[in-house]
Write an enzyme that holds these catalytic residues in place. Structure first.
Site, short mmCIF file in Angstrom:
data_model
loop_
_atom_site.label_atom_id
_atom_site.label_comp_id
_atom_site.label_asym_id
_atom_site.label_seq_id
_atom_site.Cartn_x
_atom_site.Cartn_y
_atom_site.Cartn_z
N LYS A 127 49.76 119.35 37.81
CA LYS A 127 49.22 120.70 37.98
C LYS A 127 50.17 121.68 37.31
O LYS A 127 51.38 121.57 37.46
CB LYS A 127 49.15 120.97 39.49
N LYS A 135 52.39 116.49 40.18
CA LYS A 135 51.00 116.39 40.63
C LYS A 135 50.03 116.56 39.46
O LYS A 135 48.82 116.58 39.64
CB LYS A 135 50.70 117.49 41.66
N1 CTP Z 1 43.10 129.22 50.24
C1 CTP Z 1 42.10 129.85 51.00
N2 CTP Z 1 41.01 130.39 50.36
C2 CTP Z 1 40.88 130.31 49.01
C3 CTP Z 1 41.90 129.68 48.24
C4 CTP Z 1 43.01 129.14 48.88
O1 CTP Z 1 42.19 129.92 52.22
N3 CTP Z 1 39.80 130.82 48.45
C5 CTP Z 1 44.25 128.63 50.93
C6 CTP Z 1 44.33 127.11 50.67
O2 CTP Z 1 43.44 126.42 51.52
C7 CTP Z 1 45.79 126.84 50.98
C8 CTP Z 1 46.49 128.15 50.52
O3 CTP Z 1 45.45 129.14 50.42
O4 CTP Z 1 45.99 126.68 52.37
C9 CTP Z 1 47.19 127.98 49.20
O5 CTP Z 1 46.22 127.50 48.30
P1 CTP Z 1 46.47 127.12 46.78
O6 CTP Z 1 46.16 125.69 46.56
O7 CTP Z 1 47.78 127.63 46.32
O8 CTP Z 1 45.34 128.05 46.09
P2 CTP Z 1 43.95 127.68 45.43
O9 CTP Z 1 43.29 128.98 45.06
O10 CTP Z 1 43.16 126.73 46.29
O11 CTP Z 1 44.45 126.94 44.11
P3 CTP Z 1 43.72 125.93 43.09
O12 CTP Z 1 42.47 126.59 42.58
O13 CTP Z 1 44.75 125.72 42.01
O14 CTP Z 1 43.42 124.66 43.88
#
Ligand code: CTP
Length: 129
Positions: free
Chosen positions: A45, A43
């Site tokens: 990432k 991805k």
């Molecule tokens: N999630 C959430 N609230 C946040 C961050 C994440 O509810 N502030 C939720 C996402 O919507 C997802 C789960 O946690 O269902 C896992 O999210 P992930 O993508 O691993 O974390 P992110 O913090 O969103 O990562 P990135 O910044 O790399 O996108």
């Protein structure tokens, strides 16, 4: 009811915990699919912590019952059937993206917790050298 959710869960943070606790409260067994390092690479990432470390952190949470690796986008259907999941949960940054799974189980998108993300955490870690 058995609940399933997916994510990278890098630099485990408050938003992750709240999402997982709400998901678990919708049933009585929570399965979490964690993106493998290879899947993330595909991805474009890169997580700060590798798969085993991310898994170890999630394993320490009371609200998580089972962890499985996520290797591909397509495996969700198989996982839902194999693990007899009744409810599929994602944060609302994914709203609508997994509606096709609703022929197998309930699909819900929960509101994201504001002002916290793995991206922000990684930036803070990088800034510290
Ligand atoms: N999630 C959430 N609230 C946040 C961050 C994440 O509810 N502030 C939720 C996402 O919507 C997802 C789960 O946690 O269902 C896992 O999210 P992930 O993508 O691993 O974390 P992110 O913090 O969103 O990562 P990135 O910044 O790399 O996108």
């Amino acid at each position: 009811m058995r609940v399933i959710t997916y994510g990278t869960f890098d630099t485990l943070h408050y938003g992750h915990i709240l999402l997982l606790e709400r998901a678990r409260a919708m049933g009585d067994y929570l399965i979490v699919g964690i993106s493998s390092d290879e899947f993330n690479e595909g991805k474009g990432k890169r997580a700060h912590f590798d798969y085993e470390t991310r898994k170890r952190l999630l394993q320490s949470l009371r609200c998580v019952d089972l962890i499985i690796p996520e290797h591909s986008w397509e495996q969700k259907r198989e996982d839902i059937v194999a693990h007899k999941a009744d409810i599929f949960i994602m944060g609302d940054d994914w709203k609508g993206k997994f509606d096709d799974l609703s022929d197998l189980c309930e699909v819900h998108y929960l509101p994201r917790t504001p002002n916290v993300s793995s991206t922000l955490m990684r930036q803070h870690l990088a800034a510290q050298g």
